[in-house]
Design a protein around this motif. Structure first.
Motif, PDB file in Angstrom:
ATOM      1  N   MET A  73       0.876  -1.320  -0.162  1.00 45.52           N
ATOM      2  CA  MET A  73      -0.044  -0.044   0.155  1.00 45.52           C
ATOM      3  C   MET A  73       0.952   1.312  -0.029  1.00 45.52           C
ATOM      4  O   MET A  73       1.601   1.477   0.829  1.00 45.52           O
ATOM      5  N   ASN A  74       0.353   2.063  -0.921  1.00 52.68           N
ATOM      6  CA  ASN A  74       1.048   3.621  -0.440  1.00 52.68           C
ATOM      7  C   ASN A  74       1.014   5.087   0.285  1.00 52.68           C
ATOM      8  O   ASN A  74       1.575   5.149  -0.502  1.00 52.68           O
ATOM      9  N   ASP A  75      -0.550   4.314   0.480  1.00 56.86           N
ATOM     10  CA  ASP A  75      -0.841   5.876   0.594  1.00 56.86           C
ATOM     11  C   ASP A  75      -1.983   5.549   2.470  1.00 56.86           C
ATOM     12  O   ASP A  75      -2.045   4.436   2.651  1.00 56.86           O
ATOM     13  N   ILE A  76      -1.233   6.543   2.865  1.00 61.30           N
ATOM     14  CA  ILE A  76      -2.233   7.042   4.519  1.00 61.30           C
ATOM     15  C   ILE A  76      -3.388   8.030   4.375  1.00 61.30           C
ATOM     16  O   ILE A  76      -2.863   8.559   3.856  1.00 61.30           O
ATOM     17  N   ASP A  77      -4.110   7.672   4.974  1.00 64.50           N
ATOM     18  CA  ASP A  77      -5.404   8.101   5.389  1.00 64.50           C
ATOM     19  C   ASP A  77      -5.308   8.236   7.437  1.00 64.50           C
ATOM     20  O   ASP A  77      -6.258   7.083   7.391  1.00 64.50           O
ATOM     21  N   LEU A  78      -5.251   9.594   7.486  1.00 61.95           N
ATOM     22  CA  LEU A  78      -5.989   9.837   8.492  1.00 61.95           C
ATOM     23  C   LEU A  78      -7.130   9.635   9.372  1.00 61.95           C
ATOM     24  O   LEU A  78      -7.280  11.688   8.096  1.00 61.95           O
ATOM     25  N   GLY A  79      -8.130   9.367   9.645  1.00 62.36           N
ATOM     26  CA  GLY A  79      -8.993  10.489   9.345  1.00 62.36           C
ATOM     27  C   GLY A  79      -9.654  11.020   9.755  1.00 62.36           C
ATOM     28  O   GLY A  79     -11.009  11.249   9.811  1.00 62.36           O
ATOM     29  N   ILE A  80      -8.920  12.123  10.866  1.00 65.60           N
ATOM     30  CA  ILE A  80      -9.377  13.158  11.665  1.00 65.60           C
ATOM     31  C   ILE A  80      -8.334  15.362  10.965  1.00 65.60           C
ATOM     32  O   ILE A  80      -9.036  15.240  11.486  1.00 65.60           O
ATOM     33  N   THR A  81      -8.142  14.588   9.628  1.00 61.48           N
ATOM     34  CA  THR A  81      -7.827  15.228   9.004  1.00 61.48           C
ATOM     35  C   THR A  81      -7.701  14.950   7.354  1.00 61.48           C
ATOM     36  O   THR A  81      -7.972  14.402   6.889  1.00 61.48           O
ATOM     37  N   PRO A  82      -8.118  16.081   6.373  1.00 61.07           N
ATOM     38  CA  PRO A  82      -8.655  16.205   5.021  1.00 61.07           C
ATOM     39  C   PRO A  82      -6.724  16.464   4.895  1.00 61.07           C
ATOM     40  O   PRO A  82      -6.915  16.324   2.617  1.00 61.07           O
ATOM     41  N   SER A  83      -5.838  16.735   5.268  1.00 58.77           N
ATOM     42  CA  SER A  83      -4.427  16.996   4.465  1.00 58.77           C
ATOM     43  C   SER A  83      -3.924  15.611   3.524  1.00 58.77           C
ATOM     44  O   SER A  83      -3.040  15.869   2.900  1.00 58.77           O
ATOM     45  N   THR A  84      -4.629  14.421   4.871  1.00 61.83           N
ATOM     46  CA  THR A  84      -3.103  13.168   3.680  1.00 61.83           C
ATOM     47  C   THR A  84      -4.490  13.602   2.883  1.00 61.83           C
ATOM     48  O   THR A  84      -4.418  12.327   1.554  1.00 61.83           O
ATOM     49  N   ASN A  85      -5.654  13.820   2.311  1.00 59.95           N
ATOM     50  CA  ASN A  85      -6.222  13.172   0.865  1.00 59.95           C
ATOM     51  C   ASN A  85      -5.224  13.925  -0.355  1.00 59.95           C
ATOM     52  O   ASN A  85      -4.612  13.358  -1.725  1.00 59.95           O
ATOM     53  N   THR A  86      -4.422  14.701   0.045  1.00 63.27           N
ATOM     54  CA  THR A  86      -3.477  15.718  -1.306  1.00 63.27           C
ATOM     55  C   THR A  86      -2.678  14.274  -1.687  1.00 63.27           C
ATOM     56  O   THR A  86      -1.851  14.288  -2.726  1.00 63.27           O
ATOM     57  N   LEU A  87      -2.410  12.766  -0.745  1.00 59.95           N
ATOM     58  CA  LEU A  87      -0.988  12.496  -0.946  1.00 59.95           C
ATOM     59  C   LEU A  87      -1.594  11.919  -2.336  1.00 59.95           C
ATOM     60  O   LEU A  87      -0.488  11.452  -3.322  1.00 59.95           O
ATOM     61  N   PRO A  88      -2.540  10.890  -2.006  1.00 55.47           N
ATOM     62  CA  PRO A  88      -2.847  10.611  -2.763  1.00 55.47           C
ATOM     63  C   PRO A  88      -3.776  10.935  -4.623  1.00 55.47           C
ATOM     64  O   PRO A  88      -3.092  10.812  -6.227  1.00 55.47           O
ATOM     65  N   ILE A  89      -3.789  12.235  -4.317  1.00 54.00           N
ATOM     66  CA  ILE A  89      -3.812  12.929  -5.175  1.00 54.00           C
ATOM     67  C   ILE A  89      -2.155  12.835  -6.614  1.00 54.00           C
ATOM     68  O   ILE A  89      -2.815  13.829  -6.984  1.00 54.00           O
ATOM     69  N   ARG A  90      -2.005  13.894  -5.912  1.00 54.74           N
ATOM     70  CA  ARG A  90      -0.463  14.340  -6.239  1.00 54.74           C
ATOM     71  C   ARG A  90       0.125  13.247  -6.755  1.00 54.74           C
ATOM     72  O   ARG A  90       0.531  13.279  -7.548  1.00 54.74           O
ATOM     73  N   ARG A  91      -0.255  11.667  -6.043  1.00 52.97           N
ATOM     74  CA  ARG A  91       1.257  10.847  -6.182  1.00 52.97           C
ATOM     75  C   ARG A  91       0.163   9.805  -7.422  1.00 52.97           C
ATOM     76  O   ARG A  91       0.558   9.833  -8.545  1.00 52.97           O
ATOM     77  N   LEU A  92      -1.378  10.460  -7.994  1.00 51.58           N
ATOM     78  CA  LEU A  92      -1.662   9.734  -9.170  1.00 51.58           C
ATOM     79  C   LEU A  92      -2.066  10.631 -10.187  1.00 51.58           C
ATOM     80  O   LEU A  92      -1.798   9.491 -11.419  1.00 51.58           O
ATOM     81  N   GLN A  93      -2.066  11.237  -9.873  1.00 47.73           N
ATOM     82  CA  GLN A  93      -1.786  12.914 -11.414  1.00 47.73           C
ATOM     83  C   GLN A  93      -2.494  12.189 -12.002  1.00 47.73           C
ATOM     84  O   GLN A  93      -2.719  12.467 -13.243  1.00 47.73           O
ATOM     85  N   LEU A  94      -3.979  12.377 -11.971  1.00 41.70           N
ATOM     86  CA  LEU A  94      -4.940  12.273 -12.584  1.00 41.70           C
ATOM     87  C   LEU A  94      -5.458  13.453 -13.141  1.00 41.70           C
ATOM     88  O   LEU A  94      -5.136  14.498 -13.149  1.00 41.70           O
ATOM     89  N   LYS A  95      -5.845  12.876 -14.521  1.00 45.70           N
ATOM     90  CA  LYS A  95      -6.342  14.088 -15.303  1.00 45.70           C
ATOM     91  C   LYS A  95      -7.700  14.760 -15.225  1.00 45.70           C
ATOM     92  O   LYS A  95      -8.732  13.009 -15.383  1.00 45.70           O
TER      93      LYS A  95
END
Length: 206
Positions: free
Chosen positions: A118-140
């Motif tokens: 697994m590549n991503d962490i999700d801390l349920g107390i914050t929206p900050s960790t949503n940035t990690l898969p957003i940046r890693r995946l680089q979706l169009k």
């Protein structure tokens, strides 16, 4: 990669007790609307990748809670290490997770075999960790991707796998889904992939 032209260079002592110069890229403030809560989060860049730190002050289960966290990632935004310290009422607890070079996760010397790869962490107390898969995946815009995150729940600090899916619905918007669509939330982000609005739960004040 310099995300902020006004970033500041300075020397910082890391959790590994080794001097390392880190560059402050972002300093952010979130407010939660369903609970009394405020968070200050910061993003740093260094030679090996990025460090995301934050402090959350809130109330969960009628108890005052103070949480500090630090997430280390590679330059490609894969999570490598997580440290959490939590004060919940009169109780204190900590959690330290680390992923090795073989993509195996460890906690206090014990391998967490169900989290391998697994590549991503999700801390349920914050929206900050949503940035990690957003940046890693680089979706169009219009693209979607599914993965399984290492999900940390609060205040228990229970760790479990969480299937997730991100769909980029616009230039600065995403649809987040977990548990095969059982939970969904629309996210608005800034130009760096940081959440500015998370459904009706969080919004950024800076």
């Amino acid at each position: 990669m310099n995300l902020n032209p006004n970033a500041v260079n300075y020397a910082h002592q890391t959790g590994h007790d080794s001097g390392e110069t880190r560059q402050l890229l972002q300093s952010l403030l979130w407010n939660r609307h369903d609970l009394p809560s405020l968070e200050h989060s910061r993003l740093y860049q260094h030679q090996e990748g990025f460090t995301l730190t934050g402090t959350v002050v809130t109330s969960l289960d009628t108890q005052p809670l103070h949480c500090s966290y630090e997430v280390e990632t590679t330059s490609g935004w894969k999570t490598r290490e997580v440290r959490i310290h939590l004060s919940n009422g009169t109780e204190e607890q900590s959690l330290h997770l680390k992923q090795d070079e073989d993509n195996r996760w460890w906690s206090s010397g014990t391998e967490l075999t169900s989290f391998a790869g697994m590549n991503d962490i999700d801390l349920g107390i914050t929206p900050s960790t949503n940035t990690l898969p957003i940046r890693r995946l680089q979706l169009k815009p219009g693209e979607s991707a599914s993965m399984i995150a290492v999900w940390i729940q609060f205040p228990s600090l229970t760790v479990s796998p969480l299937p997730q899916r991100y769909t980029r619905t616009g230039e600065r918007s995403y649809r987040y889904e977990s548990n095969n669509g059982a939970y969904q939330a629309d996210l608005e982000v800034d130009e760096h992939g940081f959440v500015t609005k998370y459904a009706d739960v969080w919004s950024r004040t800076r």
